[in-house]
Motif scaffolding. Structure first.
Motif, PDB file in Angstrom:
ATOM      1  N   ASN A   1      -4.156   2.469  -4.337  1.00  0.00           N
ATOM      2  CA  ASN A   1      -3.027   1.917  -3.582  1.00  0.00           C
ATOM      3  C   ASN A   1      -2.029   1.166  -4.458  1.00  0.00           C
ATOM      4  O   ASN A   1      -1.050   0.623  -3.942  1.00  0.00           O
ATOM      5  CB  ASN A   1      -3.535   0.981  -2.474  1.00  0.00           C
ATOM      6  CG  ASN A   1      -4.340   1.738  -1.444  1.00  0.00           C
ATOM      7  OD1 ASN A   1      -4.117   2.940  -1.249  1.00  0.00           O
ATOM      8  ND2 ASN A   1      -5.287   1.079  -0.813  1.00  0.00           N
ATOM      9  N   ILE A   2      -2.292   1.105  -5.751  1.00  0.00           N
ATOM     10  CA  ILE A   2      -1.349   0.428  -6.654  1.00  0.00           C
ATOM     11  C   ILE A   2      -0.251   1.424  -7.007  1.00  0.00           C
ATOM     12  O   ILE A   2      -0.501   2.421  -7.691  1.00  0.00           O
ATOM     13  CB  ILE A   2      -2.058  -0.064  -7.942  1.00  0.00           C
ATOM     14  CG1 ILE A   2      -3.199  -1.028  -7.605  1.00  0.00           C
ATOM     15  CG2 ILE A   2      -1.051  -0.704  -8.905  1.00  0.00           C
ATOM     16  CD1 ILE A   2      -2.771  -2.357  -7.054  1.00  0.00           C
ATOM     17  N   ARG A   3       0.935   1.173  -6.517  1.00  0.00           N
ATOM     18  CA  ARG A   3       2.046   2.102  -6.726  1.00  0.00           C
ATOM     19  C   ARG A   3       2.951   1.647  -7.867  1.00  0.00           C
ATOM     20  O   ARG A   3       3.641   2.434  -8.468  1.00  0.00           O
ATOM     21  CB  ARG A   3       2.891   2.203  -5.446  1.00  0.00           C
ATOM     22  CG  ARG A   3       2.126   2.795  -4.290  1.00  0.00           C
ATOM     23  CD  ARG A   3       2.173   4.328  -4.308  1.00  0.00           C
ATOM     24  NE  ARG A   3       1.233   4.877  -3.362  1.00  0.00           N
ATOM     25  CZ  ARG A   3       0.052   5.399  -3.707  1.00  0.00           C
ATOM     26  NH1 ARG A   3      -0.299   5.463  -4.981  1.00  0.00           N
ATOM     27  NH2 ARG A   3      -0.767   5.873  -2.797  1.00  0.00           N
ATOM     28  N   ASP A   4       2.963   0.323  -8.097  1.00  0.00           N
ATOM     29  CA  ASP A   4       3.944  -0.223  -9.026  1.00  0.00           C
ATOM     30  C   ASP A   4       3.281  -1.307  -9.876  1.00  0.00           C
ATOM     31  O   ASP A   4       2.666  -2.232  -9.336  1.00  0.00           O
ATOM     32  CB  ASP A   4       5.095  -0.826  -8.187  1.00  0.00           C
ATOM     33  CG  ASP A   4       6.238  -1.301  -9.051  1.00  0.00           C
ATOM     34  OD1 ASP A   4       6.118  -1.258 -10.290  1.00  0.00           O
ATOM     35  OD2 ASP A   4       7.253  -1.735  -8.473  1.00  0.00           O
ATOM     36  N   ILE A   5       3.419  -1.195 -11.173  1.00  0.00           N
ATOM     37  CA  ILE A   5       2.818  -2.166 -12.080  1.00  0.00           C
ATOM     38  C   ILE A   5       3.353  -3.580 -11.800  1.00  0.00           C
ATOM     39  O   ILE A   5       2.653  -4.570 -11.987  1.00  0.00           O
ATOM     40  CB  ILE A   5       3.125  -1.758 -13.543  1.00  0.00           C
ATOM     41  CG1 ILE A   5       2.405  -0.453 -13.880  1.00  0.00           C
ATOM     42  CG2 ILE A   5       2.743  -2.828 -14.530  1.00  0.00           C
ATOM     43  CD1 ILE A   5       0.916  -0.504 -13.810  1.00  0.00           C
ATOM     44  N   LYS A   6       4.583  -3.650 -11.315  1.00  0.00           N
ATOM     45  CA  LYS A   6       5.202  -4.962 -11.021  1.00  0.00           C
ATOM     46  C   LYS A   6       4.384  -5.723  -9.977  1.00  0.00           C
ATOM     47  O   LYS A   6       4.370  -6.944  -9.955  1.00  0.00           O
ATOM     48  CB  LYS A   6       6.638  -4.779 -10.499  1.00  0.00           C
ATOM     49  CG  LYS A   6       7.563  -4.148 -11.497  1.00  0.00           C
ATOM     50  CD  LYS A   6       8.013  -5.145 -12.571  1.00  0.00           C
ATOM     51  CE  LYS A   6       8.702  -4.430 -13.712  1.00  0.00           C
ATOM     52  NZ  LYS A   6       8.481  -5.019 -15.015  1.00  0.00           N
ATOM     53  N   GLU A   7       3.741  -4.959  -9.105  1.00  0.00           N
ATOM     54  CA  GLU A   7       2.891  -5.540  -8.070  1.00  0.00           C
ATOM     55  C   GLU A   7       1.765  -6.370  -8.717  1.00  0.00           C
ATOM     56  O   GLU A   7       1.349  -7.396  -8.196  1.00  0.00           O
ATOM     57  CB  GLU A   7       2.261  -4.359  -7.323  1.00  0.00           C
ATOM     58  CG  GLU A   7       1.926  -4.557  -5.885  1.00  0.00           C
ATOM     59  CD  GLU A   7       1.264  -3.286  -5.359  1.00  0.00           C
ATOM     60  OE1 GLU A   7       0.198  -3.399  -4.783  1.00  0.00           O
ATOM     61  OE2 GLU A   7       1.813  -2.183  -5.566  1.00  0.00           O
ATOM     62  N   ILE A   8       1.302  -5.913  -9.876  1.00  0.00           N
ATOM     63  CA  ILE A   8       0.224  -6.606 -10.581  1.00  0.00           C
ATOM     64  C   ILE A   8       0.787  -7.837 -11.285  1.00  0.00           C
ATOM     65  O   ILE A   8       0.207  -8.926 -11.226  1.00  0.00           O
ATOM     66  CB  ILE A   8      -0.456  -5.647 -11.587  1.00  0.00           C
ATOM     67  CG1 ILE A   8      -1.069  -4.471 -10.822  1.00  0.00           C
ATOM     68  CG2 ILE A   8      -1.497  -6.376 -12.426  1.00  0.00           C
ATOM     69  CD1 ILE A   8      -1.709  -3.430 -11.692  1.00  0.00           C
ATOM     70  N   GLU A   9       1.951  -7.670 -11.905  1.00  0.00           N
ATOM     71  CA  GLU A   9       2.597  -8.776 -12.644  1.00  0.00           C
ATOM     72  C   GLU A   9       2.875  -9.982 -11.754  1.00  0.00           C
ATOM     73  O   GLU A   9       2.981 -11.096 -12.239  1.00  0.00           O
ATOM     74  CB  GLU A   9       3.950  -8.298 -13.191  1.00  0.00           C
ATOM     75  CG  GLU A   9       3.874  -7.701 -14.566  1.00  0.00           C
ATOM     76  CD  GLU A   9       5.264  -7.312 -15.076  1.00  0.00           C
ATOM     77  OE1 GLU A   9       5.337  -6.901 -16.224  1.00  0.00           O
ATOM     78  OE2 GLU A   9       6.247  -7.407 -14.340  1.00  0.00           O
ATOM     79  N   ASP A  10       2.990  -9.735 -10.474  1.00  0.00           N
ATOM     80  CA  ASP A  10       3.341 -10.770  -9.515  1.00  0.00           C
ATOM     81  C   ASP A  10       2.201 -11.776  -9.271  1.00  0.00           C
ATOM     82  O   ASP A  10       2.349 -12.714  -8.495  1.00  0.00           O
ATOM     83  CB  ASP A  10       3.698 -10.037  -8.197  1.00  0.00           C
ATOM     84  CG  ASP A  10       4.359 -10.927  -7.202  1.00  0.00           C
ATOM     85  OD1 ASP A  10       5.085 -11.822  -7.655  1.00  0.00           O
ATOM     86  OD2 ASP A  10       4.140 -10.739  -5.983  1.00  0.00           O
TER      87      ASP A  10
END
Ligand SMILES: Cc1cc2nc3c(=O)[nH]c(=O)nc-3n(C[C@H](O)[C@H](O)[C@H](O)COP(=O)(O)O)c2cc1C
Length: 144
Positions: free
Chosen positions: A40-49
């Motif tokens: 479900n991780i679509r965007d690495i930015k989601e992790i950086e947040d």
């Protein structure tokens, strides 16, 4: 309040169960924690947040699941410096395979990781479940 993301790659749910217990431990230290299936991780930015990133995979053919290998590769684009990091795995015998996660976190991203990767054997019951909760608490303490 700081927030953590616990991402798991799992086939039959063992690694997912570890992720859920780690997130519980993090919450017990007063921080936010969410679990996410790696698919479900679509965007690495989601992790950086997030202030803390905890990654786990089961071990097949003496290696991490391919989805986790891909994520580790894609994380090269992320800025994770000084974020709190941790790693976990469900496995039967290949103790060394999941250490790759911590190596990437430490050497590539200069993350502030726990010293060891949590390695548990299925099924996740009793003492092992408590170990996972405690690992989450250690992550939470590092988050401040
Ligand atoms: C086909 C197959 C191959 C496996 N290969 C390994 C392996 O190479 N090393 C190991 O330590 N465990 C191995 N295991 C054990 C799994 O890592 C273990 O069952 C784990 O709990 C699965 O977690 P999951 O449900 O999160 O995917 C294997 C299991 C299966 C079914």
């Amino acid at each position: 309040m700081s927030k953590a993301i616990v991402i798991y790659a799992s086939t039959t749910g063992e690694t997912k169960s570890i992720a859920v217990s780690i997130a519980q431990g993090i919450r017990e230290t007063g921080h936010e924690a969410k679990t996410s299936n790696i698919d479900n991780i679509r965007d690495i930015k989601e992790i950086e947040d997030h202030d803390a990133v905890v990654l786990g995979s089961s071990v097949y053919k003496e290696d991490l699941l391919p989805e986790m290998k891909t994520l580790l590769h894609n994380l090269k684009q992320a800025d994770l410096q000084d974020k709190v990091g941790g790693a976990f795995a469900s496995l039967e015998w290949s103790e060394e395979a999941p250490d790759e996660i911590l190596v990437v976190m430490q050497s590539l991203h200069k993350m502030n990781t726990l010293e060891t990767c949590l390695k548990l054997r299925p099924p996740l019951l009793g003492n092992q479940q408590q170990e996972a909760i405690n690992y989450g608490k250690e992550i939470g303490k590092k988050m401040g």
